[in-house]
Structures are given as C-alpha cells and as structure tokens.
Design an enzyme around this catalytic site. Structure first.
Site, mmCIF file in Angstrom:
data_model
loop_
_atom_site.group_PDB
_atom_site.id
_atom_site.type_symbol
_atom_site.label_atom_id
_atom_site.label_comp_id
_atom_site.label_asym_id
_atom_site.label_seq_id
_atom_site.Cartn_x
_atom_site.Cartn_y
_atom_site.Cartn_z
ATOM 1 C CE1 TYR A 130 -3.747 2.182 0.030
ATOM 2 C CE2 TYR A 130 -3.153 2.832 2.253
ATOM 3 C CZ TYR A 130 -3.932 3.001 1.123
ATOM 4 O OH TYR A 130 -4.888 3.974 1.088
ATOM 5 C CD1 TRP A 132 0.473 5.426 2.700
ATOM 6 C CD2 TRP A 132 1.774 7.184 3.063
ATOM 7 N NE1 TRP A 132 -0.235 6.542 2.353
ATOM 8 C CE2 TRP A 132 0.537 7.642 2.566
ATOM 9 C CE3 TRP A 132 2.766 8.129 3.361
ATOM 10 C CZ2 TRP A 132 0.262 8.979 2.366
ATOM 11 C CZ3 TRP A 132 2.477 9.474 3.148
ATOM 12 C CH2 TRP A 132 1.248 9.886 2.662
#
Length: 786
Positions: A130, A132
């Site tokens: 995802y 990050w």
C-alpha cells in the site's frame, strides 16, 4: 547547512549545526518531515529541518523505535507452515515462529514462489503493498515488490485506488477530470492566504493530516497560511462533528453536523441559493452540464420533496437559520468549498464529493484564484502546493501483463469469495482465485475494516510472505517473515513532486540484527527464480541512486538550473528544485477558455449530471448527486457514532511503538474522546478504561472527556496495533484500542467500492474487569501468540 526554503534554487552551503557531518547529525527524510539524526551506538537523537516553519513531532518516534524489541531481527517461518507446508490455515495470527538462516528463508520463499508460478501462473499471486513504506524514491516498498513480481513472477494481481480516496478517485474523473490535477494543481495555500474571503471546510482540514506527505516534506505551511488568511479577514467555517479539525489559528466557526450528513447540508445550501436566485446561472450555463436535471431534484420537482433548509436541518441537526445564513454569506464573495477525505470514507462516499462540486459550481467560483472547489485540501501535505518543474527519481516497476485487479478495499471479499462477481465503475468483474500473497510496505491489519473477517480471509491462501521491519498484525499472520531495514538504516533519495527540496538520505545507523534492505531481499529471490539480472540490471543500491538521480539532473540541465553531479549532491545538504507557477492548473485554464481547454470529461464540462454514471444503473450512485440515507444508523444497542480517523502521533500504524506515539496513550491504550454528557449517562469518568463494542467486535481504550465533540459522537484514531485477547472467540476484543475490529467491511457504492471505515455505530461502557496486558509489540518467536 540544510538549504533554507527561502534560498534560491541550488545547493545549500555552510553549517547551521544541523545538516553537516561535523556534529554527527546526518540529513534524512520521512513522510512527516525532513530531519537530521545522530546515532552514537546506543542512543538516537533527532532534530527537525531548520527551514520548516512548523515541524512535525512524529519524528520523535524514531529514537525509541530504532532498536525497539518489536523489531524483527532474523528471518522467521510460521511453525504450522514449516511443519505442514503451504495451504489454507486459520491458525494464522495464533501460531508461533521459528527463526531460520537467510539461506533457508530464501530457499523456502523462492521454492514456494516457483510452485505458484509453475502450477497456477502469476494470476494466482497478489502483490500487496500500500505504499507509505519510506520517503525514499528507491527503497519504496511498493515499487520494489511490484518490480520483483513483474520481472520474476511474470506479473501479479494488483489493487487500484487507495483506502484514503477510494470513492473520490473514481468519481472525480467522471465529474471534473484528472484526480491528480484537481488535487495538486488547483487552489493553493498561497492563493487562500491572499485571495479567499470564506472557506467552508466540510470535514475540516486537520493539521495532523497535512503534516504528512508521500515522498517527504520540508515545509509545513498550512498553519501559517490559515493564520495569515484569518488575520486578513478570511472566514473559516468548519462543518463536522469534531471542533479541532481546523487549527485554532484559523479562528473557525464550528457547525457541529451529525456525522455522515454533509451531503444533505450541501443540498440545503444549494436550495437556498436557487430559491433566492443567488446561484450563478451564467456560470452554470457555460461551464456545466446537467444542471437542469439536478435542480429539478433539489427543488422537489422530481419527488415532491424540496431539499430546503428545513429539510436539511431535520437530517443534519443544523438549524435551518444557520444553513440560510451560510448560503447568503457565500454569495458574492471569493468562496472556497473543501471536502475532506473523511467524508468519502463512508457509505455512499461518492455523494459528498460530487455534491461539493455542485455547490461550488452554483457559487460560480470554480477556476478563480482561491475560490471554487478544492477537494481534499488539507488531507495530505502535497495538496495545495506548487508542482516541481523537473521529474523526480523513480524506481521503475516495469509492466504488469496481468490485467485483473481489485479495488484495494475489497481484499477480504476477493479471498473469501473467489470467482464471485462484483460491480466496479460500470463494469461487472470477477474476483480472482489467489493462492499466495507477497506483502511489503503495508499493514492491512491497520487499514482494513472488520478485522475478524479479514483474519478469516487471510486464512484462505496457501502462503503469505511479508517483508517487514517489526511484528505488525500483518507480520503475525504471515508464513514467511523476512526482516527488512528501517529507513535510518539505509541510503536513499527523498523527495516529493510538490516539495522543492531533494534530500540525500544518508544511513544513520547499521541494520538491526540480520535485517536487509528490500532491494537485497528481492535481488536474492529474483536470483532463485532466474531473474536477478533483469531485476537488478547489474546495479548496486548506490549505483541505482546515481542512475535515478540522473533523470532529475538532466532535466535541471535542460532548464539551465544548477545541476550538481551525484557526488556533490550526496555530500551536500539538500538540492532546491525549481517549481512551476501557481497558475490554477486545469480548472483555471478551463474557466478562461472552455472551448480551447475543455475538461477531460465526456462533455468537456463540469458534469453535474453524468450520462455515463446514469448508464451504469447503480441504485447507490445515480446520475447526479443525491442524499442517500445510510443503512447503518444509531439504534438502541449502538446509539453512538464512532469516528475512526487518522492519528496525530504517527502515520497510520507506522512506528506505533515509538516514543511519541506511546506517550499519547493512557495505560498503554489508545485514547477515545467522548462528550461529557454521553459519559455522564454511562457513569464514565475521564481516564477510565472503556469498552467500545458493536455486533462485529470490541476494543478497550482510555477515555478522555472533551466538549469539542458533538454529543452522540465518539472519536478514536486508527493505528494502534491489533492486539486481540482471543482470536478464536466469537467476538474479537482488541485490548489495545484498534477501532477496525468495529468498522464495517462494505464498499462505498457499486461505483467505486471504496473504504467505508470512517464511520460506524457503537455502544460504550466502563470496563471494570482485570485489565489485560498489552502484547502487541511482543515478538511471537518460540511461543504462540496470546
């Protein structure tokens, strides 16, 4: 010294006691700010970037996190998988782990990947990442794992969109055009500071959100911009259930709306404008399409129900007089409508995004400096800023030949219902049959909903491989856990396309234990699968950094800007990049000349009514924005709204074990805020440990009483690591305070299938039992989980 944001474009020079090596501090970067750090072998010290006007305290998580016991030191294999081999297993999350050598871990992981590739093909592999993971442009886990799967596995099942903007990233292209252009090149903080008369912030613009930026951020400007705009006379109106979702410096007027009813409030505002003739009819005629059909709905000519201020008041809890006064205040002024990500992270989340555009269009302000519609302004640090004029270093992921994908928030549906059909953006699609998952740079046991259901879903795959630096909930459900380095333990280049500072991220400390960089892990696995040369292209990490930097340097040369070679950049204290003008982007050009600069929508205009969406036939997302009551509303056994929003002391669940995050908790639990009147009704006092619960699960938290919440609303941030008391219990209790044991795992609508985890309904009671220990950070090596 580190280059000041006020210096001219080029290299920083000198020494301000922060960036140079003479005092032992080395420049580095993170998603929450550029900083410098020093490691003396026992203690880590950090200090913020001197040029940042409003540094973010999240960097204070690093000192305790660097050598925390939650870090993973050696490769580990889940005992059940090691003894029984791959296959579905609901013991994931309760099993213990066996440490093995890197040689054995690569052999086991590589052989399993070969089995999946050979027996089932790449469409049986899900690439879960995802993002990050790091501010670094090279050690970006999403790019690393996707490149590996493309080149070594022949592709993978991917996900699209994000948990943050799952609904808006699908609806906005239909109604206005390119999502990135509208969020990144539209209304800027500089424009608001000098041009805007009134800002209506639906969902607010909390600094805890804008303090964070993908790729890193060197200047946090939001607080100062709002303060200067307010002092100039700009009014800030906060529409939302939580008063501190705008900083005190904005001097905001608070309208405490019932959660999830913003769409109805916008309809009341539009009805008031139309009924009094204050809507901008020339703008609507020239720049929009479908206004007549939408107006018929607003005025009640379609269903006999005018969406006037009185109607809106009954739904929103906001007085009709307040709605009328606000509509009148917006007319004739440089007005700006903002809609936070939070509003679309709920059932029917597409509607407030679309309705916000309709309200801004009715005011005729779109495309003007500081006016119109700025979706998600304040939701993240790189919105509302100027774009860099040169490309950033980017690690190539290469092409994925597998065309199948899922909306990111539908992963549990995919794993639990392979082969079943679902609707997405006008198409009927089928969930693939996934046999294995490779996860790097993400923690779905933080950001997904209904964690008991997610655990069952993760139990369906043959194998889950994870690259992780710490024992997150996802790592505790993996079969093969490969320890990777923390950002401070590796070299990289930090930078964002909307931040002017490019940062040489120097390694501050050696890797912990046997942790390796993701690149080294994937290089070894690629070698096992016969793809090392394709993956590495024969380059070391440092050679890749030089290679990626050259793209940016070449662009600087073409613009006749200072363009130091890599060695000079690496030894310096940050490179200032030229930026594009603050020109309002696509919407400004469209307003100036809609014929020459049409929007990339089917009509070339702002689509108040969309024939495309209408043709999809979705009952939960018709052809124009509407008010749709939620299916889940407060009831006798769950009378309170729970707002599960982003935390202030960490990014999502990252470094939850860091000192800054830990100090924000009470008795080791996450803090839930509730109104004193709601607490009094339940004999709850400030500081009590409380149990938040509904039909899906429960969690423990410490309570803080706060009048800055609307009565009937409880707020708890996400990101406390999942710490279930008994995973085999019928109802899961997280003793640490993870609200996603409570939230629903349903899509926003059949259009976008986005995350709807922002809002749910609960009851809350004082917890008087024996308080369980927090074991979220205890390594599950050599013994079972709780």
């Amino acid at each position: 010294m580190i280059a000041s944001p006020r210096e001219k474009v080029g290299m920083g020079h000198g020494d301000n006691g922060q960036g140079g090596r003479d005092n032992g501090f080395l420049l580095h970067s993170s998603h929450w700010g550029v900083f410098s750090a020093r490691w003396d072998g026992e203690k880590l010290s950090v200090q913020p970037y001197a040029g940042d006007p409003d540094p973010n305290q999240i960097i204070e998580n690093f000192p305790e996190a660097l050598r925390h016991s939650a870090r993973i030191k050696r490769p580990c294999i889940r005992r059940g998988w090691l003894e029984n081999g791959p296959g579905p297993d609901l013991r994931r999350g309760t099993d213990d782990y066996v440490e093995v050598s890197w040689k054995e871990a690569i052999r086991l992981a590589g052989n399993e990947l070969l089995r999946i590739r050979t027996d089932f093909g790449p469409a049986a592999m899900f690439g879960g990442s995802y993002g990050w993971s790091s501010a670094g442009r090279f050690h970006h886990a999403q790019s690393q794992v996707h490149r590996f799967l493309n080149l070594a596995m022949g592709g993978y099942i991917r996900s699209v969109n994000s948990y943050s903007a799952g609904a808006s990233s699908v609806i906005i292209p239909h109604i206005i055009g390119n999502f990135e252009n509208h969020t990144k090149r539209n209304v800027s903080w500089a424009q608001i500071e000098t041009e805007t008369d009134i800002v209506v912030a639906f969902g607010g613009m909390a600094l805890k959100n804008s303090m964070v930026s993908g790729g890193g951020i060197s200047e946090h400007v939001e607080r100062g911009a709002m303060e200067r705009a307010h002092k100039r006379g700009c009014r800030f109106i906060l529409i939302g259930p939580i008063q501190d979702d705008l900083p005190a410096e904005a001097g905001a007027e608070w309208v405490p709306v019932i959660p999830g009813t913003d769409t109805a409030l916008m309809l009341g505002l539009i009805h008031t404008l139309v009924s009094t003739g204050l809507h901008d009819q020339p703008f609507l005629a020239r720049y929009t399409t479908g206004w007549d059909r939408f107006e018929a709905y607003v005025m009640g000519r379609v269903d006999g129900l005018p969406k006037d201020a009185a109607w809106a008041s009954g739904i929103t809890g906001v007085a009709a007089k307040t709605i009328i006064e606000l509509a009148n205040a917006l007319h004739g002024r440089r007005s700006l409508i903002t809609v936070a990500h939070a509003l679309q992270r709920a059932e029917h989340g597409e509607q407030p995004v679309w309705m916000g555009a309709a309200l801004a269009a009715a005011l005729g302000q779109m495309g003007l400096p500081g006016g119109g519609y700025a979706y998600a302004l304040g939701a993240i640090g790189y919105y509302g800023r100027r774009n860099n004029a040169v490309p950033m270093p980017t690690f190539p992921q290469e092409r994925n030949p597998i065309q199948e994908f899922i909306p990111v928030a539908r992963i549990a549906d995919m794993l639990l219902n392979p082969g079943s059909s679902y609707r997405y953006n006008g198409e009927t699609r089928s969930y693939p049959r996934v046999r294995a998952m490779y996860w790097a740079g993400g923690n779905p046991f933080h950001h997904h909903q209904d964690l008991a259901r997610l655990r069952k879903a993760f139990g369906q795959v043959d194998t889950l491989i994870v690259n992780e630096m710490a024992w997150t909930g996802t790592a505790r459900h993996a079969d093969i856990v490969l320890p990777c380095t923390m950002t401070l333990e590796r070299e990289d280049i930090g930078g964002s396309s909307n931040d002017p500072l490019l940062v040489p991220m120097r390694r501050v400390a050696p890797p912990l234990g046997e942790a390796r960089d993701d690149y080294d892990i994937f290089s070894e696995l690629a070698g096992h699968l016969g793809a090392r040369e394709a993956f590495t292209e024969g380059r070391t990490t440092r050679q890749w950094l030089e290679h990626l930097y050259e793209r940016t340097r070449g662009a600087l040369v073409s613009l006749d800007q200072p363009a130091p070679d890599f060695e000079e950049f690496w030894q310096g204290d940050g490179l200032r990049l030229p930026q594009e003008p603050d020109d309002g982007g696509q919407l400004r050009a469209f307003r100036a000349d809609p014929s020459s600069h049409p929007l990339p929508t089917p009509s070339g205009r702002i689509e108040i009514f969309s024939e495309t969406i209408e043709s999809f036939g979705e009952r939960d997302c018709p052809g124009h924005p509407v008010w749709l009551p939620p299916q889940e509303a407060p009831k006798a056994d769950a009378p309170l709204y729970l707002v599960a929003n982003q935390p202030a002391t960490r990014l999502h669940s990252q470094l939850d074990f860091g000192g800054h995050s830990a100090r924000s908790k009470r008795q080791g639990r996450e803090v839930a805020r509730m109104h004193p009147a709601d607490a009094a009704e339940r004999s709850i006092a400030d500081g009590d440990i409380v149990r938040l619960f509904n039909q899906r699960g429960a969690c423990l938290a410490s309570v803080r009483l706060d009048e800055r919440l609307r009565k009937g609303v409880v707020q708890i941030p996400t990101g406390a690591w999942f710490d279930p008391l008994d995973l085999n219990a019928e109802s899961v209790l997280c003793v640490h305070g993870n609200p996603n044991v409570l939230t629903r795992d349903v899509g926003t609508s059949a259009l976008a299938q986005g995350c709807s985890g922002q809002l749910t309904i609960i009851e809350i009671e004082r917890f008087d039992g024996i308080l369980p220990d927090i074991r979220a950070y205890d390594p599950p090596v050599g013994r079972p989980a709780r």
